[in-house]
Design a protein around this motif. Structure first.
Motif, PDB file in Angstrom:
ATOM      1  N   GLY A  21       1.014  -1.196   0.175  1.00 53.17           N
ATOM      2  CA  GLY A  21       0.049   0.137  -0.142  1.00 53.17           C
ATOM      3  C   GLY A  21       0.970   1.297  -0.169  1.00 53.17           C
ATOM      4  O   GLY A  21       0.832   2.070  -0.055  1.00 53.17           O
ATOM      5  N   ILE A  22       2.168   1.292   0.061  1.00 55.23           N
ATOM      6  CA  ILE A  22       3.206   2.470   0.063  1.00 55.23           C
ATOM      7  C   ILE A  22       4.315   2.060  -1.542  1.00 55.23           C
ATOM      8  O   ILE A  22       4.371   1.150  -1.331  1.00 55.23           O
ATOM      9  CB  ILE A  22       3.904   2.948   1.410  1.00 55.23           C
ATOM     10  CG1 ILE A  22       3.361   2.662   2.349  1.00 55.23           C
ATOM     11  CG2 ILE A  22       4.519   4.136   0.946  1.00 55.23           C
ATOM     12  CD1 ILE A  22       2.145   3.869   2.048  1.00 55.23           C
ATOM     13  N   VAL A  23       4.540   3.164  -2.272  1.00 53.70           N
ATOM     14  CA  VAL A  23       5.509   2.754  -3.183  1.00 53.70           C
ATOM     15  C   VAL A  23       6.213   3.756  -3.005  1.00 53.70           C
ATOM     16  O   VAL A  23       6.199   5.196  -2.150  1.00 53.70           O
ATOM     17  CB  VAL A  23       5.059   3.606  -4.654  1.00 53.70           C
ATOM     18  CG1 VAL A  23       5.672   3.602  -5.864  1.00 53.70           C
ATOM     19  CG2 VAL A  23       3.240   2.753  -5.126  1.00 53.70           C
ATOM     20  N   GLU A  24       7.730   2.407  -2.752  1.00 49.47           N
ATOM     21  CA  GLU A  24       8.684   3.555  -2.322  1.00 49.47           C
ATOM     22  C   GLU A  24       9.753   4.300  -2.594  1.00 49.47           C
ATOM     23  O   GLU A  24       9.623   2.921  -4.001  1.00 49.47           O
ATOM     24  CB  GLU A  24       9.287   2.751  -0.613  1.00 49.47           C
ATOM     25  CG  GLU A  24       8.536   1.997   0.195  1.00 49.47           C
ATOM     26  CD  GLU A  24       9.219   2.672   1.227  1.00 49.47           C
ATOM     27  OE1 GLU A  24       9.942   3.778   1.488  1.00 49.47           O
ATOM     28  OE2 GLU A  24       7.784   2.337   2.237  1.00 49.47           O
ATOM     29  N   SER A  64       8.898   7.584   0.350  1.00 45.25           N
ATOM     30  CA  SER A  64       7.278   7.068   0.257  1.00 45.25           C
ATOM     31  C   SER A  64       5.936   7.644  -0.342  1.00 45.25           C
ATOM     32  O   SER A  64       6.363   8.596  -0.017  1.00 45.25           O
ATOM     33  CB  SER A  64       7.122   6.074   1.450  1.00 45.25           C
ATOM     34  OG  SER A  64       6.491   7.017   2.061  1.00 45.25           O
ATOM     35  N   LEU A  65       5.425   6.880  -0.972  1.00 49.65           N
ATOM     36  CA  LEU A  65       3.958   7.298  -1.924  1.00 49.65           C
ATOM     37  C   LEU A  65       3.523   6.841  -1.285  1.00 49.65           C
ATOM     38  O   LEU A  65       2.718   5.308  -1.188  1.00 49.65           O
ATOM     39  CB  LEU A  65       4.559   8.001  -3.513  1.00 49.65           C
ATOM     40  CG  LEU A  65       5.231   8.634  -3.616  1.00 49.65           C
ATOM     41  CD1 LEU A  65       4.919   8.345  -5.445  1.00 49.65           C
ATOM     42  CD2 LEU A  65       4.594   9.856  -3.109  1.00 49.65           C
ATOM     43  N   THR A  66       1.808   7.471  -0.461  1.00 46.87           N
ATOM     44  CA  THR A  66       0.312   6.609  -0.326  1.00 46.87           C
ATOM     45  C   THR A  66      -0.396   6.834  -1.708  1.00 46.87           C
ATOM     46  O   THR A  66       0.398   7.439  -2.689  1.00 46.87           O
ATOM     47  CB  THR A  66      -0.713   7.166   0.823  1.00 46.87           C
ATOM     48  OG1 THR A  66      -0.788   8.580   0.037  1.00 46.87           O
ATOM     49  CG2 THR A  66       0.531   7.471   2.259  1.00 46.87           C
ATOM     50  N   ASP A  96       7.459  12.159  -5.806  1.00 46.69           N
ATOM     51  CA  ASP A  96       7.403  12.480  -3.702  1.00 46.69           C
ATOM     52  C   ASP A  96       7.723  14.538  -4.115  1.00 46.69           C
ATOM     53  O   ASP A  96       8.818  14.803  -3.496  1.00 46.69           O
ATOM     54  CB  ASP A  96       8.320  11.708  -3.617  1.00 46.69           C
ATOM     55  CG  ASP A  96       8.750  11.925  -2.154  1.00 46.69           C
ATOM     56  OD1 ASP A  96       7.905  12.341  -1.182  1.00 46.69           O
ATOM     57  OD2 ASP A  96       9.703  11.478  -1.836  1.00 46.69           O
ATOM     58  N   LYS A  97       6.699  15.087  -3.647  1.00 46.27           N
ATOM     59  CA  LYS A  97       6.694  16.504  -3.361  1.00 46.27           C
ATOM     60  C   LYS A  97       7.397  17.085  -2.065  1.00 46.27           C
ATOM     61  O   LYS A  97       8.280  17.827  -1.769  1.00 46.27           O
ATOM     62  CB  LYS A  97       5.312  16.914  -3.903  1.00 46.27           C
ATOM     63  CG  LYS A  97       5.143  17.172  -4.663  1.00 46.27           C
ATOM     64  CD  LYS A  97       2.988  17.503  -5.321  1.00 46.27           C
ATOM     65  CE  LYS A  97       2.855  17.633  -6.491  1.00 46.27           C
ATOM     66  NZ  LYS A  97       1.664  18.345  -6.403  1.00 46.27           N
ATOM     67  N   ASP A  98       7.150  15.862  -0.598  1.00 43.26           N
ATOM     68  CA  ASP A  98       7.156  16.722   0.570  1.00 43.26           C
ATOM     69  C   ASP A  98       8.435  15.276   0.837  1.00 43.26           C
ATOM     70  O   ASP A  98       9.296  16.107   1.851  1.00 43.26           O
ATOM     71  CB  ASP A  98       6.194  15.532   1.976  1.00 43.26           C
ATOM     72  CG  ASP A  98       5.752  14.554   1.228  1.00 43.26           C
ATOM     73  OD1 ASP A  98       6.586  13.837   0.675  1.00 43.26           O
ATOM     74  OD2 ASP A  98       4.757  14.179   2.124  1.00 43.26           O
ATOM     75  N   GLY A  99       9.173  14.707  -0.303  1.00 40.68           N
ATOM     76  CA  GLY A  99      10.186  14.508  -0.136  1.00 40.68           C
ATOM     77  C   GLY A  99      10.613  12.846   0.972  1.00 40.68           C
ATOM     78  O   GLY A  99      11.722  13.065   1.353  1.00 40.68           O
ATOM     79  N   GLN A 133      12.672   2.669  -4.032  1.00 39.74           N
ATOM     80  CA  GLN A 133      13.364   2.303  -4.241  1.00 39.74           C
ATOM     81  C   GLN A 133      12.708   1.092  -5.242  1.00 39.74           C
ATOM     82  O   GLN A 133      13.296   0.909  -6.337  1.00 39.74           O
ATOM     83  CB  GLN A 133      14.750   1.683  -3.801  1.00 39.74           C
ATOM     84  CG  GLN A 133      15.488   0.490  -4.036  1.00 39.74           C
ATOM     85  CD  GLN A 133      16.318   1.577  -4.910  1.00 39.74           C
ATOM     86  OE1 GLN A 133      17.218   2.445  -4.780  1.00 39.74           O
ATOM     87  NE2 GLN A 133      16.760   1.040  -6.331  1.00 39.74           N
ATOM     88  N   GLU A 134      11.964   1.184  -4.583  1.00 40.37           N
ATOM     89  CA  GLU A 134      10.462   0.000  -5.446  1.00 40.37           C
ATOM     90  C   GLU A 134      10.345   0.967  -7.243  1.00 40.37           C
ATOM     91  O   GLU A 134       9.863   0.552  -7.645  1.00 40.37           O
ATOM     92  CB  GLU A 134       9.333  -0.432  -3.873  1.00 40.37           C
ATOM     93  CG  GLU A 134       8.296  -0.570  -5.222  1.00 40.37           C
ATOM     94  CD  GLU A 134       7.423  -0.939  -4.103  1.00 40.37           C
ATOM     95  OE1 GLU A 134       6.583  -2.021  -3.534  1.00 40.37           O
ATOM     96  OE2 GLU A 134       7.376  -0.153  -2.716  1.00 40.37           O
ATOM     97  N   TYR A 135       9.761   2.177  -6.237  1.00 39.50           N
ATOM     98  CA  TYR A 135       9.416   2.806  -7.954  1.00 39.50           C
ATOM     99  C   TYR A 135      10.735   2.399  -8.892  1.00 39.50           C
ATOM    100  O   TYR A 135      10.551   2.549  -9.920  1.00 39.50           O
ATOM    101  CB  TYR A 135       9.025   3.789  -7.870  1.00 39.50           C
ATOM    102  CG  TYR A 135       8.836   5.520  -8.751  1.00 39.50           C
ATOM    103  CD1 TYR A 135       7.985   5.217  -9.277  1.00 39.50           C
ATOM    104  CD2 TYR A 135       9.274   5.591  -8.994  1.00 39.50           C
ATOM    105  CE1 TYR A 135       7.282   5.362 -10.017  1.00 39.50           C
ATOM    106  CE2 TYR A 135       9.495   6.926 -10.622  1.00 39.50           C
ATOM    107  CZ  TYR A 135       8.228   6.380 -11.053  1.00 39.50           C
ATOM    108  OH  TYR A 135       7.876   7.408 -12.163  1.00 39.50           O
ATOM    109  N   ILE A 136      11.931   2.250  -8.591  1.00 40.08           N
ATOM    110  CA  ILE A 136      13.628   3.173  -9.209  1.00 40.08           C
ATOM    111  C   ILE A 136      13.194   1.289  -9.834  1.00 40.08           C
ATOM    112  O   ILE A 136      13.546   1.533 -11.526  1.00 40.08           O
ATOM    113  CB  ILE A 136      14.270   3.566  -8.386  1.00 40.08           C
ATOM    114  CG1 ILE A 136      14.506   5.097  -8.551  1.00 40.08           C
ATOM    115  CG2 ILE A 136      15.504   3.035  -9.266  1.00 40.08           C
ATOM    116  CD1 ILE A 136      15.452   6.547  -7.530  1.00 40.08           C
ATOM    117  N   ASP A 137      13.155   0.636  -8.912  1.00 43.79           N
ATOM    118  CA  ASP A 137      13.814  -0.578  -9.848  1.00 43.79           C
ATOM    119  C   ASP A 137      12.502  -0.944 -10.360  1.00 43.79           C
ATOM    120  O   ASP A 137      12.646  -1.387 -12.230  1.00 43.79           O
ATOM    121  CB  ASP A 137      13.665  -2.140  -8.496  1.00 43.79           C
ATOM    122  CG  ASP A 137      15.081  -1.728  -8.022  1.00 43.79           C
ATOM    123  OD1 ASP A 137      15.702  -1.008  -7.551  1.00 43.79           O
ATOM    124  OD2 ASP A 137      14.704  -2.295  -6.516  1.00 43.79           O
TER     125      ASP A 137
END
Length: 139
Positions: A73-76, A113-115, A107-110, A78-82
């Motif tokens: 339920g979260i995109v981290e 991770s993204l919900t 990831d605007k807030d840096g 490294q998960e996104y980049i991989d």
């Protein structure tokens, strides 16, 4: 890019109607939303802003589900980049700097991770969509 009923992006562009027998999934284009045979995507009977918002919401949901590879339920980051750097069937290999730049826009807030809500908000800032056109090329 040609968009037809056999392409994956077609389902993002054309609203779908649910059947009486199957309330879980789409079956056919919703004729009330798409003019004629469905070939004129610019001739929708809903407002342009509503069509663009609906498209962005579907794009964000699809992207989030694809990018959340571990299903937590979260995109981290490294998960996104991989996932973004995986080899694609068409041979396209994105540049790591481009992928990281896109992540930074999402990831605007840096936080790293993204919900699903963060992802949707980021997608709407990355892709400026108007009915019938994209302001950025699709890759």
């Amino acid at each position: 890019m040609r968009i037809g009923s056999s392409s994956d992006i077609y389902s993002l562009l054309v609203p779908r109607a649910k059947t009486k027998d199957n309330n879980d999934g789409p079956s056919e284009p919703a004729n009330s939303l798409v003019g004629g045979s469905g070939s004129g995507l610019g001739r929708t009977s809903i407002g342009n802003d509503e069509a663009a918002a609906a498209f962005l919401a579907r794009l964000a949901k699809s992207g989030f589900e694809r990018d959340d590879t571990n299903g937590d339920g979260i995109v981290e980051r490294q998960e996104y980049i991989d996932r973004a750097m995986e080899n694609r069937p068409d041979g396209y290999q994105p540049d790591l700097a481009d992928v990281q730049n896109t992540w930074n826009q999402l990831d605007k807030d840096g936080t790293g991770s993204l919900t699903e809500q963060d992802y949707a908000s980021g997608i709407s800032s990355v892709f400026q969509v108007a009915s019938g056109s994209f302001s950025k090329p699709l890759r």
